[in-house]
Design an enzyme around this catalytic site. Structure first.
Site, PDB file in Angstrom:
ATOM      1  NE  ARG A 131      -5.772   6.026   2.700  1.00 13.01           N
ATOM      2  CZ  ARG A 131      -6.592   6.028   3.492  1.00 13.01           C
ATOM      3  NH1 ARG A 131      -6.967   5.644   4.250  1.00 13.01           N
ATOM      4  NH2 ARG A 131      -7.120   7.602   2.893  1.00 13.01           N
ATOM      5  CG  ASP A 186      -7.496  10.758   0.010  1.00 16.08           C
ATOM      6  OD1 ASP A 186      -7.805   9.729  -0.369  1.00 16.08           O
ATOM      7  OD2 ASP A 186      -8.263  10.400   1.174  1.00 16.08           O
ATOM      8  CG  HIS A 188     -12.764  10.221  -0.382  1.00 16.54           C
ATOM      9  ND1 HIS A 188     -13.245   8.586   0.082  1.00 16.54           N
ATOM     10  CD2 HIS A 188     -11.624  10.743   0.008  1.00 16.54           C
ATOM     11  CE1 HIS A 188     -12.364   9.100   1.608  1.00 16.54           C
ATOM     12  NE2 HIS A 188     -11.162  10.032   1.242  1.00 16.54           N
ATOM     13  CE1 TYR A 207     -16.114  13.763   5.427  1.00 18.67           C
ATOM     14  CE2 TYR A 207     -17.496  11.064   4.677  1.00 18.67           C
ATOM     15  CZ  TYR A 207     -16.302  12.020   5.528  1.00 18.67           C
ATOM     16  OH  TYR A 207     -15.667  11.482   6.503  1.00 18.67           O
ATOM     17  CE1 TYR A 208     -14.462  11.014   2.039  1.00 22.36           C
ATOM     18  CE2 TYR A 208     -16.700  10.054   1.669  1.00 22.36           C
ATOM     19  CZ  TYR A 208     -15.756  10.069   1.947  1.00 22.36           C
ATOM     20  OH  TYR A 208     -15.375   9.285   3.484  1.00 22.36           O
ATOM     21  NE  ARG A 268      -9.697   7.869  13.060  1.00 21.90           N
ATOM     22  CZ  ARG A 268     -10.865   7.816  11.509  1.00 21.90           C
ATOM     23  NH1 ARG A 268     -11.992   7.345  11.618  1.00 21.90           N
ATOM     24  NH2 ARG A 268     -10.013   8.102  10.244  1.00 21.90           N
ATOM     25  CE1 TYR A 291     -13.345   5.769   8.879  1.00 21.75           C
ATOM     26  CE2 TYR A 291     -11.737   4.638   9.505  1.00 21.75           C
ATOM     27  CZ  TYR A 291     -12.432   5.203   8.658  1.00 21.75           C
ATOM     28  OH  TYR A 291     -12.420   6.959   8.889  1.00 21.75           O
ATOM     29  CG  ASP A 295     -16.988   6.931  11.098  1.00 28.90           C
ATOM     30  OD1 ASP A 295     -17.681   6.787  10.877  1.00 28.90           O
ATOM     31  OD2 ASP A 295     -15.597   7.858  10.244  1.00 28.90           O
ATOM     32  CD  GLU A 351     -17.071  10.429  12.636  1.00 33.31           C
ATOM     33  OE1 GLU A 351     -16.536  11.064  13.717  1.00 33.31           O
ATOM     34  OE2 GLU A 351     -15.998  10.747  12.137  1.00 33.31           O
ATOM     35  CG  HIS A 386     -16.917  13.446   9.035  1.00 31.28           C
ATOM     36  ND1 HIS A 386     -16.233  13.777   9.312  1.00 31.28           N
ATOM     37  CD2 HIS A 386     -17.800  12.246   9.449  1.00 31.28           C
ATOM     38  CE1 HIS A 386     -15.148  12.688   9.203  1.00 31.28           C
ATOM     39  NE2 HIS A 386     -16.449  11.690   9.548  1.00 31.28           N
ATOM     40  CB  THR A 407      -8.358  12.791   9.092  1.00 28.22           C
ATOM     41  OG1 THR A 407      -7.242  12.745   8.082  1.00 28.22           O
ATOM     42  CG2 THR A 407      -8.499  11.190   9.782  1.00 28.22           C
ATOM     43  CB  THR A 408      -9.977  13.959   4.101  1.00 25.05           C
ATOM     44  OG1 THR A 408     -10.324  12.837   2.909  1.00 25.05           O
ATOM     45  CG2 THR A 408      -8.525  14.642   3.044  1.00 25.05           C
ATOM     46  NE  ARG A 412      -9.933   6.625   2.065  1.00 22.00           N
ATOM     47  CZ  ARG A 412     -10.488   6.375   0.695  1.00 22.00           C
ATOM     48  NH1 ARG A 412     -10.747   5.684  -0.219  1.00 22.00           N
ATOM     49  NH2 ARG A 412      -9.680   7.714   0.733  1.00 22.00           N
TER      50      ARG A 412
HETATM   51  O1  GAE Z   1     -15.320   9.414   8.734  1.00 24.34           O
HETATM   52  C1  GAE Z   1     -14.517   9.415   8.534  1.00 24.34           C
HETATM   53  O2  GAE Z   1     -13.838   9.799   9.773  1.00 24.34           O
HETATM   54  C2  GAE Z   1     -12.601   9.310   7.745  1.00 24.34           C
HETATM   55  O3  GAE Z   1     -11.687   9.754   7.850  1.00 24.34           O
HETATM   56  C3  GAE Z   1     -13.178   9.104   6.317  1.00 24.34           C
HETATM   57  O4  GAE Z   1     -13.611  10.265   5.664  1.00 24.34           O
HETATM   58  C4  GAE Z   1     -12.049   8.369   5.470  1.00 24.34           C
HETATM   59  O5  GAE Z   1     -12.272   7.784   4.940  1.00 24.34           O
HETATM   60  C5  GAE Z   1     -11.310   9.203   5.532  1.00 24.34           C
HETATM   61  C6  GAE Z   1     -10.201   7.974   4.695  1.00 24.34           C
HETATM   62  O6  GAE Z   1      -9.346   8.757   3.391  1.00 24.34           O
HETATM   63  O7  GAE Z   1      -9.775   7.217   5.096  1.00 24.34           O
HETATM   64  O8  GAE Z   1     -11.396   9.803   4.441  1.00 24.34           O
HETATM   65 MG    MG Z   2     -15.717   9.705  10.122  1.00 26.58          MG
HETATM   66 MG    MG Z   3      -9.949  10.234   2.572  1.00 23.46          MG
END
Ligand code: GAE
Ligand code: MG
Ligand code: MG
Length: 407
Positions: free
Chosen positions: A33, A60, A63, A107-108, A180, A182, A211, A237, A262, A312-313, A401
């Site tokens: 990234r 991805d 995780h 989730y993952y 958005r 976190y 989130d 979220e 999610h 998204t991931t 991340r």
């Molecule tokens: O929770 C979310 O909305 C995300 O997109 C989350 O799952 C992130 O960790 C994402 C990422 O790899 O940045 O998967």
């Molecule tokens: Mg989320």
């Molecule tokens: Mg991801």
């Protein structure tokens, strides 16, 4: 193959299209990234006896949990399942994939990532064979662009605020006007960030969501939201622990903002509908295991009177394009969506990455068959890594991340 031959072949199979998968190959890529954090993805290629290759992306794997599938073994397993199958048997193949990679209440879940990559490639083959785009296969293209927001990853330290405000400045120049955030590890920093953005940008920028990523219990999350309530944001979220359906419901009753979560299994969505836990389902083919499964949860949301957004991931262009096709066919895409992977990564695996304009994800023109994108084989070589192994990485890096390993 000419149209005449296609109709002849179709006719010979008594009205049924019959083509066969002849091979499956998996290639692992590691893509950094802009922050330096490297994510690993598997690129899927499905060959058929019609000389059509479908492509897909298992996105991805970086995780938790901290183990990874053996990709050589996975390739053999998928060859055993898929070779000889008709890619138009999408539902049947998905059932078999589910038998082999069952849903988990997590989730993952990596099995979902695997099913997602294969399902995308099936749609790509079918669209290419018929000469129509995946959005047409999914119900027809309604939207030709999808509003998305740019993610600001979680602050741990107050000292990270300036860098994140800089990201807003830079991405705003590129056309993003919705972000958005976190939150939940350092509320002082969360507040400082929101305050600085409000001061500097006023109403030019909108915050779509806070989130909590299941880090806090619902009561702690409710307290945090109260603290941040003088700032404008559209929704909240994951403000409870994973699978705490009652907790989400209690949170929802206490807080005015709409709540999104999610969807990572059909059972989990059923529980959230039964308990009236959320207002919005965050739908992501990566986490639910494919476009076919995503369609199911979108329909279930509609039946339950709930809204959706595309989550998204952080996918590369193949899976992001698949999501663009999906989003373009949705009638209940009521909130700003999340797929921005191609803007976050420093490289990609297709000849022409999917495009963004003024904060919108542009859906490929419906005249392009299948997903409408081509693999860049040189990029596959350039980004090639041998396996999905982890190396030195901390839980904090995986959660937030970031390439910054400070503990
Ligand atoms: O929770 C979310 O909305 C995300 O997109 C989350 O799952 C992130 O960790 C994402 C990422 O790899 O940045 O998967
Ligand atoms: Mg989320
Ligand atoms: Mg991801």
């Amino acid at each position: 193959m000419s149209n005449f031959l296609i109709s002849l072949k179709t006719f010979m199979q008594k009205g049924r299209i019959f083509i066969q998968i002849t091979d499956v190959s998996l290639r692992v890529v590691g893509v950094p990234r802009t922050t330096g954090f490297v994510n690993k993805h598997i690129i899927v290629q499905l060959n058929t006896d019609e000389n059509i290759t479908g492509i897909g992306e298992m996105s991805d794997f970086s995780h938790l949990p901290r183990y990874s599938p053996d990709v050589g073994d996975l390739e053999v397993v998928l060859q055993n399942i898929l070779i000889g199958k008709n890619p138009f048997d999408v539902a049947l193949i998905n059932n078999e994939l589910l038998d082999n990679f069952p849903e988990a209440m997590y989730y993952y879940e990596k099995g979902s990532f695997i099913r997602n990559g294969v399902d995308q490639a099936l749609y790509d083959v079918c669209g290419k064979y018929l000469g129509i785009s995946v959005s047409e296969l999914l119900g027809g293209q309604i939207h030709d662009e999808i509003k998305v927001c740019y993610p600001i990853f979680r602050h741990r330290f107050l000292s990270e605020v300036e860098e994140n405000v800089n990201t807003v400045r830079q991405r705003y120049k590129e056309g993003f006007d919705v972000f958005r955030l976190y939150v939940g590890k350092n509320l002082e920093a969360d507040e400082a960030f929101l305050s600085q953005v409000k001061q500097e940008f006023g109403t030019k920028i909108r915050i779509k969501s806070l989130d909590f990523s299941h880090l806090l219990n619902w009561k702690e999350a409710a307290r945090a939201v109260k603290r941040l309530s003088s700032y404008d944001f559209d929704l909240i979220e994951s403000p409870a622990y994973r699978n705490d359906f009652d907790g989400l419901y209690h949170f929802r009753l206490k807080i005015d903002h709409p709540v999104s979560e999610h969807v990572w299994s059909l059972r989990q969505q059923y529980e959230m509908i039964k308990k009236d836990s959320v207002d919005i389902f965050n739908v992501s083919p990566s986490f639910i295991g494919g476009l076919s499964s995503a369609r199911k949860i979108i329909n279930a949301a509609e039946v339950a009177g709930k809204s959706c957004l595309l989550g998204t991931t952080q996918e590369l262009s193949i899976a992001t394009t698949a999501m663009a096709h999906l989003g373009s066919s949705m009638t209940n895409l009521d909130y700003v969506s999340d797929p921005t992977g191609p803007c976050l990564y420093t490289d990609d695996v297709v000849t022409e990455p999917i495009k963004y304009k003024n904060g919108y994800l542009l859906v490929p023109n419906r005249s392009r068959p299948g997903l409408g994108i081509e693999l860049d084989h040189r990029a596959l070589e350039r980004l090639k890594v041998n396996d999905l192994s982890w190396g030195e990485v901390t839980v904090h890096q995986l959660q937030d991340r970031t390439a910054n390993s400070t503990t």
